[in-house]
Design a protein around this motif. Structure first.
Motif, PDB file in Angstrom:
ATOM      1  N   LEU A  19       0.595  -1.203   0.109  1.00 60.10           N
ATOM      2  CA  LEU A  19       0.331  -0.062  -0.384  1.00 60.10           C
ATOM      3  C   LEU A  19       1.073   1.004  -0.108  1.00 60.10           C
ATOM      4  O   LEU A  19       1.258   2.109  -0.649  1.00 60.10           O
ATOM      5  CB  LEU A  19      -0.527  -0.034   1.582  1.00 60.10           C
ATOM      6  N   ASN A  20       2.140   0.843   1.345  1.00 63.80           N
ATOM      7  CA  ASN A  20       3.124   2.244   0.625  1.00 63.80           C
ATOM      8  C   ASN A  20       3.675   2.574  -0.852  1.00 63.80           C
ATOM      9  O   ASN A  20       3.256   3.721  -0.910  1.00 63.80           O
ATOM     10  CB  ASN A  20       3.751   2.551   2.005  1.00 63.80           C
ATOM     11  N   THR A  21       3.900   1.267  -0.713  1.00 63.55           N
ATOM     12  CA  THR A  21       4.317   1.325  -2.339  1.00 63.55           C
ATOM     13  C   THR A  21       3.299   2.154  -3.468  1.00 63.55           C
ATOM     14  O   THR A  21       3.998   3.341  -4.075  1.00 63.55           O
ATOM     15  CB  THR A  21       4.891   0.052  -2.615  1.00 63.55           C
ATOM     16  N   GLN A  22       2.591   2.063  -3.800  1.00 65.91           N
ATOM     17  CA  GLN A  22       1.687   1.961  -4.021  1.00 65.91           C
ATOM     18  C   GLN A  22       1.380   3.876  -4.178  1.00 65.91           C
ATOM     19  O   GLN A  22       1.157   4.522  -5.308  1.00 65.91           O
ATOM     20  CB  GLN A  22       0.291   1.358  -4.284  1.00 65.91           C
ATOM     21  N   LEU A  25       4.550   5.242  -5.879  1.00 62.72           N
ATOM     22  CA  LEU A  25       4.223   5.368  -7.447  1.00 62.72           C
ATOM     23  C   LEU A  25       2.964   6.598  -7.975  1.00 62.72           C
ATOM     24  O   LEU A  25       3.453   7.286  -8.424  1.00 62.72           O
ATOM     25  CB  LEU A  25       3.952   4.215  -7.254  1.00 62.72           C
ATOM     26  N   GLU A  26       2.271   6.700  -7.089  1.00 65.69           N
ATOM     27  CA  GLU A  26       0.723   7.325  -7.311  1.00 65.69           C
ATOM     28  C   GLU A  26       1.231   9.039  -6.914  1.00 65.69           C
ATOM     29  O   GLU A  26       0.643   9.930  -8.075  1.00 65.69           O
ATOM     30  CB  GLU A  26      -0.423   6.733  -6.669  1.00 65.69           C
ATOM     31  N   THR A  27       1.484   9.361  -6.158  1.00 63.39           N
ATOM     32  CA  THR A  27       2.191  10.414  -5.713  1.00 63.39           C
ATOM     33  C   THR A  27       3.098  11.237  -6.408  1.00 63.39           C
ATOM     34  O   THR A  27       3.999  12.686  -6.652  1.00 63.39           O
ATOM     35  CB  THR A  27       1.948  10.986  -4.454  1.00 63.39           C
ATOM     36  N   ASP A  28       4.844  10.420  -6.709  1.00 61.22           N
ATOM     37  CA  ASP A  28       5.160  10.396  -6.987  1.00 61.22           C
ATOM     38  C   ASP A  28       5.883  12.214  -8.349  1.00 61.22           C
ATOM     39  O   ASP A  28       4.956  11.417  -9.683  1.00 61.22           O
ATOM     40  CB  ASP A  28       6.755   9.643  -7.373  1.00 61.22           C
ATOM     41  N   ALA A  35      16.558  16.954 -16.430  1.00 61.52           N
ATOM     42  CA  ALA A  35      17.085  16.782 -14.742  1.00 61.52           C
ATOM     43  C   ALA A  35      16.277  16.559 -14.330  1.00 61.52           C
ATOM     44  O   ALA A  35      16.496  14.853 -13.578  1.00 61.52           O
ATOM     45  CB  ALA A  35      17.751  18.107 -14.556  1.00 61.52           C
ATOM     46  N   ALA A  36      15.122  16.606 -13.965  1.00 59.80           N
ATOM     47  CA  ALA A  36      13.824  16.740 -12.852  1.00 59.80           C
ATOM     48  C   ALA A  36      13.689  14.927 -14.463  1.00 59.80           C
ATOM     49  O   ALA A  36      12.949  14.419 -13.231  1.00 59.80           O
ATOM     50  CB  ALA A  36      13.128  17.361 -13.257  1.00 59.80           C
ATOM     51  N   ILE A  37      13.102  15.027 -14.794  1.00 62.23           N
ATOM     52  CA  ILE A  37      12.482  13.720 -15.663  1.00 62.23           C
ATOM     53  C   ILE A  37      13.417  12.252 -15.023  1.00 62.23           C
ATOM     54  O   ILE A  37      13.432  11.191 -15.473  1.00 62.23           O
ATOM     55  CB  ILE A  37      12.454  13.587 -16.866  1.00 62.23           C
ATOM     56  N   LEU A  38      14.589  12.846 -15.771  1.00 60.60           N
ATOM     57  CA  LEU A  38      16.180  11.450 -14.733  1.00 60.60           C
ATOM     58  C   LEU A  38      16.049  11.088 -13.825  1.00 60.60           C
ATOM     59  O   LEU A  38      16.194  10.196 -13.137  1.00 60.60           O
ATOM     60  CB  LEU A  38      17.569  12.597 -15.919  1.00 60.60           C
ATOM     61  N   GLU A  39      15.568  11.983 -12.099  1.00 58.02           N
ATOM     62  CA  GLU A  39      15.601  12.243 -11.732  1.00 58.02           C
ATOM     63  C   GLU A  39      14.491  11.117 -11.533  1.00 58.02           C
ATOM     64  O   GLU A  39      14.807  10.339 -11.016  1.00 58.02           O
ATOM     65  CB  GLU A  39      16.134  13.314 -10.491  1.00 58.02           C
ATOM     66  N   ALA A  40      14.107  11.406 -11.172  1.00 61.86           N
ATOM     67  CA  ALA A  40      11.618  10.297 -11.218  1.00 61.86           C
ATOM     68  C   ALA A  40      12.314   9.221 -12.405  1.00 61.86           C
ATOM     69  O   ALA A  40      11.612   8.762 -11.644  1.00 61.86           O
ATOM     70  CB  ALA A  40      11.167  11.213 -12.523  1.00 61.86           C
ATOM     71  N   SER A  41      13.053   9.101 -13.134  1.00 59.66           N
ATOM     72  CA  SER A  41      13.208   7.707 -14.049  1.00 59.66           C
ATOM     73  C   SER A  41      14.077   6.996 -13.682  1.00 59.66           C
ATOM     74  O   SER A  41      14.351   5.332 -12.867  1.00 59.66           O
ATOM     75  CB  SER A  41      14.175   7.732 -15.266  1.00 59.66           C
TER      76      SER A  41
END
Length: 824
Positions: A19-22, A25-28, A35-41
């Motif tokens: 549940l925490n992982t989901q 994933l939903e809020t990230d 640069a921000a996309i690379l970090e998120a990837s």
């Protein structure tokens, strides 16, 4: 006990982790810049790896403990949900990285601007010239000034090209955003709307008012869902007109096409202004396109200053596809809700018991008229679109039985269970509100259907042979047609309607008119119909709302109508064709095709000289085309038997005088006073006592011949009126087997008495008039309003005269008092 507690704790830990992982994933955030996309990837890749590894931990918990099936299912669903979100984010990150990679090109271009400017300044410093002393300063100043203006104009030109590229950037972004949204809408629309088709369970209906509320709420929720998706699809449709066909800039054109200039342009070869329409001749060279202006000048120009206008054909086809898919699912919901509503009405209009029939017949006149009006409204409303559906035909029979119960009251019944009567009345009245909600749902669907049908020549069309076989085919297969008649013959709702799209058809479109060029082998289905009686008049119903207080003489006649339908597939080959210009000249099929006399595409026989055209079938019938049958095959044979029962009711309004009475024990005639003194006639309640002690009304006794009367003619009393109702009987209940048998079998087995026109219970041998048998559901019948097409053999008729009075005891009481006064 300890192991069980540990198992519960381990299961709870797994669920909490998932549940925490989901939630993470939903809020990230996905990020906006490279640069921000690379970090998120990177974060997403780490979480995906953790999810895959955590599957081993779940397996260890399952192996270590005996986890219940419910806990196993819950963990499995949570894990699959988290994996689905992770997979969706990974695919989205891939798209975002593709967009962010353009950032490097922009950075490089910006660096090139800076580097080029510095380089040019340095070059200018090194190449400074002061000129010779003999040179005119005025000419040097003029040249320097022109150079400065040229430098400024060329930097402005680069800026103009960047502005043109900004237009292409916006168009590219809109193109990608649009098709990305179309894919998402198509997936989620089909996923969410297809699920609502699987919720119907007729076995859960009980027929009470709570079902009405459930169905009404379901209609409202479903309508809201469809209107929301309609709004979304319509929004995409409006946007599609502004989408530029970006892909055509990358594909070499096959034919010249119009384009528009984004700016002014002038060279020695060509000149044009901003907004001028040009003709694109060749776009095969990257960066340089060959264009021609309206003055005939042509030259290679930068492709960045040329715009290929919208709309995009692919974008329009995508939203048309969405509209048709939405219409297909909406149509399925129209059917499903109709099935559910008709099934519920069938429970309300149930097979009434004798006690319930007596209860319904004690209803007051106001409620009776109101319910008869509701019955007419329900039948007339549903008949338009649901005629031919078996469930509706059964509902019609039940409505007919209830109508007969309400109309055939004897006026003597008193309410034994007023609460039950009130409940029935409220249920039936609630059906009108339910039907009005369904009409609203239907109106929205019909409006949307009309909008979709107005689309002009789409590439993909919805072929509706049966609604549960919806598919798309390309319009290249056939001339555009639409068939939006709602097919209600198939009520299988175990599977949701699926719509499949093929860019290129995987198989030829099935058609009976497709023939090879070198040989015309015709295969047709020819229906051969032989009917001894037409049953087209089985639909409809006329309500008689007038309140009658008359004596009624009923005549019942029956007959049987047979209906037989056969279909035969015949294959034949054309042997010769008569030349329409010369009747004595015969041509081979190949010659007729070459001369244009036979058009295989349109299946027409043509006179090339006069232009007269007729179908190949008509030409065959006229003997213009000779053919030979190669095979015949019967593909379907169907026979139906309908019984026809006509009930003629004579309503007598004249007063009468009782002349004499039949003694039930001796069957001798006696006077009225004698009958009264022997207790055979009770003048207080106007009844006749039979030999078994049963009390029947005077009117029934007159009908049975136990009381003889003389009618008074003249005065203000109208003559007798006659009405005839005809019923089509498609089944009769055999009480021994509890199965429905045909009308003919019922006659041969004695279930229907041909002499008396009565229904015979072959278990108890009780006899019922046909009206009562129809009311009780023993005879399955529907009313026929148009009998002009029914060919009834007089030899098969049986006539039973019956006297029935529904409400008027007053005349019988008057006759008794009058006879008594005359004798005194």
């Amino acid at each position: 006990m300890v192991r069980k507690k540990m198992a519960k704790e381990d299961v709870q830990k797994c669920l909490e982790w998932l549940l925490n992982t989901q939630s993470e994933l939903e809020t990230d955030p996905f990020g906006i810049c490279k640069a921000a996309i690379l970090e998120a990837s990177i974060r997403q890749q780490n979480r995906s790896t953790e999810l895959l590894r955590y599957q081993d931990n779940i397996k260890r918990v399952m192996t270590r403990h005996k986890v219940s099936d419910d806990d196993t299912k819950e963990i499995s669903n949570s894990y699959e949900s988290a994996m689905a979100i992770s997979s969706k984010r990974m695919s989205c990150m891939e798209v975002l990285n593709g967009i962010a990679s353009l950032e490097e090109h922009v950075e490089n271009l910006s660096h090139d601007f800076d580097a080029r400017a510095v380089h040019l300044v340095n070059v200018g410093e090194n190449n400074k010239h002061t000129g010779s002393k003999s040179q005119s300063n005025e000419s040097l100043v003029k040249t320097a000034k022109n150079c400065h203006i040229a430098v400024r104009n060329n930097w402005r030109w680069i800026d103009t090209m960047l502005q043109c590229s900004q237009v292409h950037l916006r168009n590219a972004a809109m193109f990608h955003e649009f098709f990305h949204e179309v894919d998402e809408v198509e997936y989620w629309m089909n996923t969410t709307l297809s699920r609502i088709h699987l919720t119907f369970d007729r076995s859960k209906l009980s027929g009470d008012r709570s079902d009405v509320k459930v169905i009404q709420e379901e209609m409202k929720d479903m309508l809201l869902a469809y209107l929301q998706w309609q709004s979304k699809v319509d929004s995409l449709f409006d946007r599609a007109r502004d989408i530029v066909p970006i892909q055509t800039r990358l594909e070499k054109i096959q034919e010249p096409r119009p384009v528009v200039s984004l700016t002014d342009y002038k060279t020695n070869e060509i000149e044009f202004n901003e907004g001028e329409t040009l003709t694109l001749l060749d776009n095969g060279k990257q960066g340089k396109w060959l264009v021609k202006n309206s003055r005939g000048q042509s030259a290679l120009v930068p492709s960045v200053i040329i715009l290929i206008r919208g709309p995009s054909g692919d974008a329009l086809e995508a939203v048309i596809r969405l509209r048709i898919q939405l219409l297909a699912m909406w149509t399925t919901s129209i059917k499903r809700l109709g099935y559910q509503m008709i099934a519920f009405m069938g429970l309300v209009f149930r097979d009434w018991t004798d006690q319930e029939i007596q209860m319904l017949q004690c209803m007051n006149d106001k409620e009776r008229k109101e319910l008869l009006g509701v019955l007419k409204y329900i039948e007339d409303t549903l008949l338009k679109n649901w005629n031919g559906y078996g469930g509706f035909e059964e509902l019609q029979e039940k409505i007919l039985r209830l109508r007969m119960i309400l109309e055939e009251t004897d006026g003597k019944a008193t309410a034994q269970d007023s609460e039950m009567l009130t409940q029935v009345v409220v249920q039936i009245k609630a059906l009108k509100d339910l039907l009005n909600n369904y009409k609203d749902f239907w109106a929205y669907w019909e409006t949307y259907k009309g909008i979709v049908e107005l689309l002009k020549a789409p590439k993909f069309l919805l072929v509706c042979d049966k609604w549960d076989e919806l598919k798309f085919v390309t319009s290249a297969h056939f001339v555009k047609f639409w068939d939006t008649t709602l097919d209600v013959s198939n009520e299988d709702l175990t599977q949701a309607t699926s719509v499949t799209l093929f860019e290129t058809p995987k198989e030829p479109f099935p058609t009976e008119n497709r023939k090879p060029v070198d040989e015309l082998l015709v295969c047709q289905v020819q229906p051969l119909q032989q009917e001894e009686g037409e049953l087209d008049a089985l639909d409809g119903y006329e309500e008689e709302e007038s309140y009658q207080t008359y004596e009624e003489t009923t005549v019942t006649s029956t007959d049987q109508v047979m209906s037989s339908v056969e279909e035969e597939r015949s294959t034949f080959v054309i042997t010769s064709v008569t030349d329409p210009r010369d009747d004595d000249k015969e041509l081979s099929l190949q010659e007729a095709i070459m001369l244009g006399i036979i058009d295989q595409t349109t299946n027409q026989y043509i006179n090339p000289d006069t232009g007269d055209v007729c179908s190949i079938t008509a030409a065959m019938n006229d003997g213009k085309i000779m053919f030979e049958f190669t095979s015949r095959k019967k593909i379907r044979e169907e026979k139906k038997s309908y019984g026809i029962i006509s009930i003629k009711t004579t309503k007598e309004n004249r007063p009468y005088t009782i002349s004499h009475v039949i003694d039930p024990s001796s069957e001798q005639e006696m006077t009225l006073p004698q009958a009264i003194s022997k207790g055979i006639i009770n003048k207080t309640d106007s009844t006749y006592r039979t030999e078994t002690g049963e009390l029947i009304s005077i009117d029934d006794a007159i009908s049975s011949g136990l009381v003889k009367v003389e009618y008074h003619n003249g005065g203000d009393h109208p003559e007798a009126e006659s009405t005839t109702r005809t019923y089509a009987v498609h089944g009769v209940l055999d009480k021994k087997t509890n199965q429905k048998v045909s009308f003919a079998d019922a006659l041969s087995s004695g279930i229907l008495d041909k002499e008396s026109g009565e229904y015979v219970d072959n278990v108890t041998m009780d006899r019922l008039p046909v009206q009562d048998a129809i009311m009780k559901g023993f005879i399955k019948a529907r009313i026929v309003t148009d009998t002009s097409k029914l060919d009834i053999d007089p030899e098969n008729k049986m006539v039973v005269e019956k006297f029935a009075s529904a409400k008027n005891k007053l005349r019988a009481a008057k006759a008794l008092r009058g006879m008594n006064n005359g004798q005194s």
